[in-house]
Each structure stands twice: as structure tokens, then as C-alpha cells.
Scaffold this active site. Structure first.
Site, PDB file in Angstrom:
ATOM      1  N   ARG A 186       0.839  -1.197   0.000  1.00  0.00           N
ATOM      2  CA  ARG A 186       0.000   0.000   0.000  1.00  0.00           C
ATOM      3  C   ARG A 186       0.872   1.243   0.000  1.00  0.00           C
ATOM      4  O   ARG A 186       1.605   1.494   0.953  1.00  0.00           O
ATOM      5  CB  ARG A 186      -0.902   0.021   1.234  1.00  0.00           C
ATOM      6  CG  ARG A 186      -1.616   1.359   1.420  1.00  0.00           C
ATOM      7  CD  ARG A 186      -3.093   1.233   1.288  1.00  0.00           C
ATOM      8  NE  ARG A 186      -3.763   2.524   1.243  1.00  0.00           N
ATOM      9  CZ  ARG A 186      -4.572   2.972   2.175  1.00  0.00           C
ATOM     10  NH1 ARG A 186      -4.837   2.233   3.235  1.00  0.00           N
ATOM     11  NH2 ARG A 186      -5.157   4.142   2.042  1.00  0.00           N
ATOM     12  N   ARG A 229      -7.585  -1.449  -2.507  1.00  0.00           N
ATOM     13  CA  ARG A 229      -6.325  -1.379  -1.770  1.00  0.00           C
ATOM     14  C   ARG A 229      -5.885  -2.748  -1.295  1.00  0.00           C
ATOM     15  O   ARG A 229      -6.703  -3.602  -0.962  1.00  0.00           O
ATOM     16  CB  ARG A 229      -6.415  -0.413  -0.610  1.00  0.00           C
ATOM     17  CG  ARG A 229      -7.516  -0.704   0.359  1.00  0.00           C
ATOM     18  CD  ARG A 229      -7.701   0.438   1.309  1.00  0.00           C
ATOM     19  NE  ARG A 229      -7.957   1.655   0.565  1.00  0.00           N
ATOM     20  CZ  ARG A 229      -9.061   2.369   0.655  1.00  0.00           C
ATOM     21  NH1 ARG A 229      -9.997   2.015   1.480  1.00  0.00           N
ATOM     22  NH2 ARG A 229      -9.232   3.445  -0.057  1.00  0.00           N
ATOM     23  N   ASP A 252      -5.627  -1.897   4.322  1.00  0.00           N
ATOM     24  CA  ASP A 252      -6.028  -0.685   5.016  1.00  0.00           C
ATOM     25  C   ASP A 252      -6.077  -1.019   6.497  1.00  0.00           C
ATOM     26  O   ASP A 252      -6.816  -1.915   6.907  1.00  0.00           O
ATOM     27  CB  ASP A 252      -7.412  -0.247   4.517  1.00  0.00           C
ATOM     28  CG  ASP A 252      -7.739   1.189   4.836  1.00  0.00           C
ATOM     29  OD1 ASP A 252      -6.840   1.924   5.277  1.00  0.00           O
ATOM     30  OD2 ASP A 252      -8.895   1.578   4.637  1.00  0.00           O
ATOM     31  N   ASP A 308      -6.881   0.809   9.911  1.00  0.00           N
ATOM     32  CA  ASP A 308      -7.439   2.028  10.484  1.00  0.00           C
ATOM     33  C   ASP A 308      -7.455   1.935  11.995  1.00  0.00           C
ATOM     34  O   ASP A 308      -8.060   1.019  12.568  1.00  0.00           O
ATOM     35  CB  ASP A 308      -8.873   2.243   9.991  1.00  0.00           C
ATOM     36  CG  ASP A 308      -8.941   2.520   8.505  1.00  0.00           C
ATOM     37  OD1 ASP A 308      -8.062   3.238   7.997  1.00  0.00           O
ATOM     38  OD2 ASP A 308      -9.878   2.030   7.859  1.00  0.00           O
TER      39      ASP A 308
END
Length: 160
Positions: free
Chosen positions: A79, A89, A92, A94
Site C-alpha cells: 500500500r 487497496r 487498510d 485504520d
């Protein structure tokens, strides 16, 4: 020590990238709790389905150190740092919650604002931390999930 909660998702070779990410995170943060993985539609753009899950761990790491680790693991899975927000993607990660910290900086907003809008974040978090209190709403994550419109957001469990 704060408890840290992270949402993980991928829609580019998701099984490989999520397995790689979980292995790398375990090496960097130690043991963690992990929800089941769920397949769900991409949100905010047209694209392949995502596989998402949540993890939680206790840490002595600072917020800055945790963010650096998450970015390094994303990079490990291909990424790029400046990847478009609403696009497919490889990974990810988060940061949802860092203890009961409430902050808004250019690097991070805590608690993560879309936690309460995204089934693929809130549902898996409720699975591993149903009694955890949301730092600003003062409701449990389990109660927030029970009050969420779950029927509008298909999440199919998948083997990781």
C-alpha cells in the site's frame, strides 16, 4: 497500558494480504484478539468486495509508534502512503481507538469518526470488545452495534 483497536481490510488479494498483515502485526505488537473475517461490498466506490476484521491489543507503545507500525505493515503489503482514499487497496489498517483518547490532529482522529457508520468496523469490534465503552458516547460498543442498521450492510463470514 491502553487497549488499541484496529480495523483491517483488503480487496486486492485480500486473504494473502490480511494473513501477511496479521503475522507482521503479531511480530511488532505481540499477542492480540481478533474478530472473524467478513466479506462485504466496497463503500464509497465501485470495486471488488473487501474482507475486513478487527484486532485489539494492549500496548506500552505511544500513539505515534502505533501509527508508524500500522503504516509500515500497510507498506509491507504494497500500500503506497499516498494511495487514493476511495479505491481498491491491498491493505487498510485504520486505528479505531487508542485507550480512551479523544483527539483530532492531521495524523489521526480518535475515536475514528466512521467507526459508527461502517458495519465492517463496528461489527467486528463488537465481536471482540462488546463491553468496551465508546470514549465520547459513553455507550458500549455492543450496544452501539445492536442499535446499528445491520440489515442494510451484508457481512458474510469467511475463513482467513
Amino acid at each position: 497500558m491502553p487497549d488499541v483497536y484496529v480495523a483491517a481490510g483488503s480487496n486486492i488479494d485480500p486473504l494473502v494480504n490480511l494473513r501477511t498483515a496479521l503475522t507482521a502485526l503479531k511480530r511488532r505488537v505481540g499477542s492480540f484478539r481478533q474478530s472473524r473475517a467478513y466479506r462485504n461490498a466496497s463503500q464509497g466506490f465501485e470495486g471488488p468486495e473487501f474482507i475486513n476484521l478487527a484486532i485489539g491489543f494492549e500496548t506500552e507503545l505511544t500513539l505515534t509508534e502505533v501509527l508508524s507500525i500500522l503504516q509500515a505493515v500497510e507498506a509491507l503489503c504494497g500500500r503506497p502512503r499516498k494511495a487514493p482514499k476511495f479505491a481498491p487497496r491491498s491493505l487498510d489498517l485504520d486505528l479505531l481507538l487508542y485507550g480512551d483518547m479523544v483527539c483530532a490532529t492531521p495524523a489521526v482522529t480518535l475515536p475514528r469518526p466512521d467507526l459508527l457508520k461502517r458495519a465492517y468496523m463496528l461489527g467486528p469490534l463488537a465481536e471482540i470488545a462488546p463491553d468496551l465503552m465508546h470514549p465520547t458516547l459513553k455507550q458500549s460498543i455492543g450496544d452501539l452495534w445492536r442499535g446499528f442498521d445491520q440489515a442494510s450492510h451484508r457481512m458474510e463470514p469467511v475463513e482467513l
